[in-house]
Structure formats: structure tokens, C-alpha cells
Design a protein around this motif. Structure first.
Motif, PDB file in Angstrom:
ATOM      1  N   MET A  34      51.461  43.475  44.329  1.00 34.17           N
ATOM      2  CA  MET A  34      51.057  44.606  43.605  1.00 34.17           C
ATOM      3  C   MET A  34      50.391  45.581  44.765  1.00 34.17           C
ATOM      4  O   MET A  34      50.327  45.143  45.921  1.00 34.17           O
ATOM      5  CB  MET A  34      49.512  44.332  43.051  1.00 34.17           C
ATOM      6  N   GLY A  35      50.571  46.814  44.241  1.00 33.74           N
ATOM      7  CA  GLY A  35      50.220  47.917  45.311  1.00 33.74           C
ATOM      8  C   GLY A  35      49.658  49.181  44.666  1.00 33.74           C
ATOM      9  O   GLY A  35      49.547  49.194  43.450  1.00 33.74           O
ATOM     10  N   TRP A  36      49.018  50.070  45.597  1.00 29.46           N
ATOM     11  CA  TRP A  36      48.474  51.178  45.159  1.00 29.46           C
ATOM     12  C   TRP A  36      49.237  52.368  46.051  1.00 29.46           C
ATOM     13  O   TRP A  36      49.197  52.141  47.270  1.00 29.46           O
ATOM     14  CB  TRP A  36      46.990  51.298  45.655  1.00 29.46           C
ATOM     15  N   PHE A  37      49.745  53.610  45.268  1.00 30.87           N
ATOM     16  CA  PHE A  37      50.016  54.648  46.222  1.00 30.87           C
ATOM     17  C   PHE A  37      49.088  55.770  45.480  1.00 30.87           C
ATOM     18  O   PHE A  37      48.419  55.649  44.634  1.00 30.87           O
ATOM     19  CB  PHE A  37      51.500  55.020  45.549  1.00 30.87           C
ATOM     20  N   ARG A  38      49.234  57.097  46.226  1.00 31.97           N
ATOM     21  CA  ARG A  38      48.579  58.173  45.805  1.00 31.97           C
ATOM     22  C   ARG A  38      49.312  59.411  46.025  1.00 31.97           C
ATOM     23  O   ARG A  38      50.425  59.533  46.730  1.00 31.97           O
ATOM     24  CB  ARG A  38      47.243  58.426  46.620  1.00 31.97           C
ATOM     25  N   ALA A  49      47.993  50.737  49.867  1.00 26.93           N
ATOM     26  CA  ALA A  49      47.600  49.287  50.121  1.00 26.93           C
ATOM     27  C   ALA A  49      48.578  48.413  49.143  1.00 26.93           C
ATOM     28  O   ALA A  49      48.890  48.873  48.102  1.00 26.93           O
ATOM     29  CB  ALA A  49      46.116  49.239  49.785  1.00 26.93           C
ATOM     30  N   ALA A  50      48.623  47.452  49.507  1.00 24.12           N
ATOM     31  CA  ALA A  50      49.361  46.306  48.819  1.00 24.12           C
ATOM     32  C   ALA A  50      49.067  44.943  49.330  1.00 24.12           C
ATOM     33  O   ALA A  50      48.313  44.647  50.091  1.00 24.12           O
ATOM     34  CB  ALA A  50      51.039  46.339  49.329  1.00 24.12           C
ATOM     35  N   ILE A  51      49.389  44.008  48.170  1.00 22.27           N
ATOM     36  CA  ILE A  51      48.793  42.548  48.201  1.00 22.27           C
ATOM     37  C   ILE A  51      49.753  41.819  47.825  1.00 22.27           C
ATOM     38  O   ILE A  51      50.671  41.929  46.685  1.00 22.27           O
ATOM     39  CB  ILE A  51      47.486  42.481  47.559  1.00 22.27           C
ATOM     40  N   SER A  52      50.026  40.481  48.349  1.00 20.70           N
ATOM     41  CA  SER A  52      51.039  39.704  47.749  1.00 20.70           C
ATOM     42  C   SER A  52      50.705  39.108  46.535  1.00 20.70           C
ATOM     43  O   SER A  52      49.525  39.225  46.120  1.00 20.70           O
ATOM     44  CB  SER A  52      51.511  38.682  49.180  1.00 20.70           C
ATOM     45  N   THR A  58      47.725  41.070  52.742  1.00 23.77           N
ATOM     46  CA  THR A  58      47.371  42.513  52.591  1.00 23.77           C
ATOM     47  C   THR A  58      47.839  43.550  53.532  1.00 23.77           C
ATOM     48  O   THR A  58      48.151  43.206  54.664  1.00 23.77           O
ATOM     49  CB  THR A  58      45.725  42.817  52.402  1.00 23.77           C
ATOM     50  N   TYR A  59      48.244  44.742  53.053  1.00 25.11           N
ATOM     51  CA  TYR A  59      48.771  45.906  53.947  1.00 25.11           C
ATOM     52  C   TYR A  59      48.025  46.929  53.679  1.00 25.11           C
ATOM     53  O   TYR A  59      47.780  47.264  52.627  1.00 25.11           O
ATOM     54  CB  TYR A  59      50.196  45.912  53.555  1.00 25.11           C
ATOM     55  N   TYR A 100      58.252  42.113  42.320  1.00 19.32           N
ATOM     56  CA  TYR A 100      58.469  40.741  42.719  1.00 19.32           C
ATOM     57  C   TYR A 100      58.561  40.802  44.397  1.00 19.32           C
ATOM     58  O   TYR A 100      58.049  39.782  44.837  1.00 19.32           O
ATOM     59  CB  TYR A 100      59.551  40.017  42.264  1.00 19.32           C
ATOM     60  N   SER A 101      58.969  41.930  44.892  1.00 20.01           N
ATOM     61  CA  SER A 101      59.191  41.961  46.433  1.00 20.01           C
ATOM     62  C   SER A 101      57.975  42.743  46.975  1.00 20.01           C
ATOM     63  O   SER A 101      57.478  43.984  46.704  1.00 20.01           O
ATOM     64  CB  SER A 101      60.323  42.707  46.785  1.00 20.01           C
ATOM     65  N   ILE A 102      57.115  42.404  47.807  1.00 19.41           N
ATOM     66  CA  ILE A 102      56.125  43.189  48.693  1.00 19.41           C
ATOM     67  C   ILE A 102      56.968  44.082  49.530  1.00 19.41           C
ATOM     68  O   ILE A 102      56.142  45.176  49.736  1.00 19.41           O
ATOM     69  CB  ILE A 102      55.541  42.019  49.697  1.00 19.41           C
ATOM     70  N   VAL A 103      58.200  44.103  49.788  1.00 21.33           N
ATOM     71  CA  VAL A 103      58.790  45.141  50.661  1.00 21.33           C
ATOM     72  C   VAL A 103      58.853  46.427  49.513  1.00 21.33           C
ATOM     73  O   VAL A 103      58.615  47.422  49.947  1.00 21.33           O
ATOM     74  CB  VAL A 103      60.255  44.900  50.964  1.00 21.33           C
TER      75      VAL A 103
END
Length: 122
Positions: A34-38, A49-52, A58-59, A100-103
Motif C-alpha cells: 500500500m502507498g500514498w501519493f499526493r 510513503a509506502a508499506i509492504s 516502509t518507504y 501486489y508489488s512494492i515497486v
């Protein structure tokens, strides 16, 4: 395909905090990164930010590192973005994304929610 609904945006003064939530439909939430963009007016959408899938990794974008924290509750099918020490330049529409991919969730994004507005006044 997962459906995402963001909430928690609003107007806050500089230095304040907000917590965004993103609720996901479906029984396979725990399989998704999952992730967040703005996206600010006149600017391109950018990674925040992102999370596996497990929450173990976390990134963060450099611009929010140390101020924002991403987390998830797989039992509630929800991902959160805790935003502290907010700045006027954090003003944007915040979007939740799943893949499905963190990338994918750290680069182009996958499935998107409708977004929630965050406005930080100076």
C-alpha cells in the motif's frame, strides 16, 4: 480489483497533525503493498510513503521522512498516514494506492482511491 476510500483530510495550521485513513474492500488486502501519493495544484502526482504487505518494510519520500508515518491494520483492511509537523508545502490531494508489488506502489502506483484534500495554512 481492490477498491480504496480515503478519509481524514482537512484544514490544519502549520505545525499541526492529521491522520489519513484508506479503507480497502476485498478479502485479499493483506496481499497488497500500500502507498500514498499526493498532487498539489499545477504539479505532478508524487510518491509520499509506502508499506509492504506485512507492514515490515516502509518507504518514504525525503520530503516527509521523519514527519510522516505509514502503518496498516490488516484486520481492518486499512492503511494510515500519520502526518506531523505539517508545512504549507504539504498542501495537496492525497491518494491511496494498492498493488501486489512494492515497486509499483513506490513508483507509478496501482489501483487508486478518489483522494482526500489536505490544506496546511501558514
Amino acid at each position: 480489483q481492490v477498491q480504496l476510500v480515503e478519509s481524514g483530510g482537512g484544514l490544519v495550521q502549520a505545525g499541526g497533525s492529521l491522520r489519513l485513513s484508506c479503507a480497502a474492500s476485498g478479502r485479499t488486502f493483506s496481499s497488497y503493498a500500500m502507498g500514498w501519493f499526493r498532487q498539489a495544484p499545477g504539479k505532478e502526482r508524487e510518491f509520499v510513503a509506502a508499506i509492504s504487505w506485512s507492514g515490515g518494510n516502509t518507504y518514504y519520500a525525503d520530503s516527509v521522512k521523519g514527519r510522516f508515518t505509514i502503518s496498516r491494520d490488516n484486520a481492518k483492511n486499512t492503511v494510515y498516514l500519520q502526518m506531523n509537523s505539517l508545512k504549507p508545502e504539504d498542501t495537496a490531494v492525497y491518494y491511496c494506492t494498492a498493488a501486489y508489488s512494492i515497486v509499483v506502489v513506490t513508483t507509478t502506483g496501482g489501483s487508486w482511491g478518489q483522494g482526500t484534500q489536505v490544506t496546511v495554512s501558514s
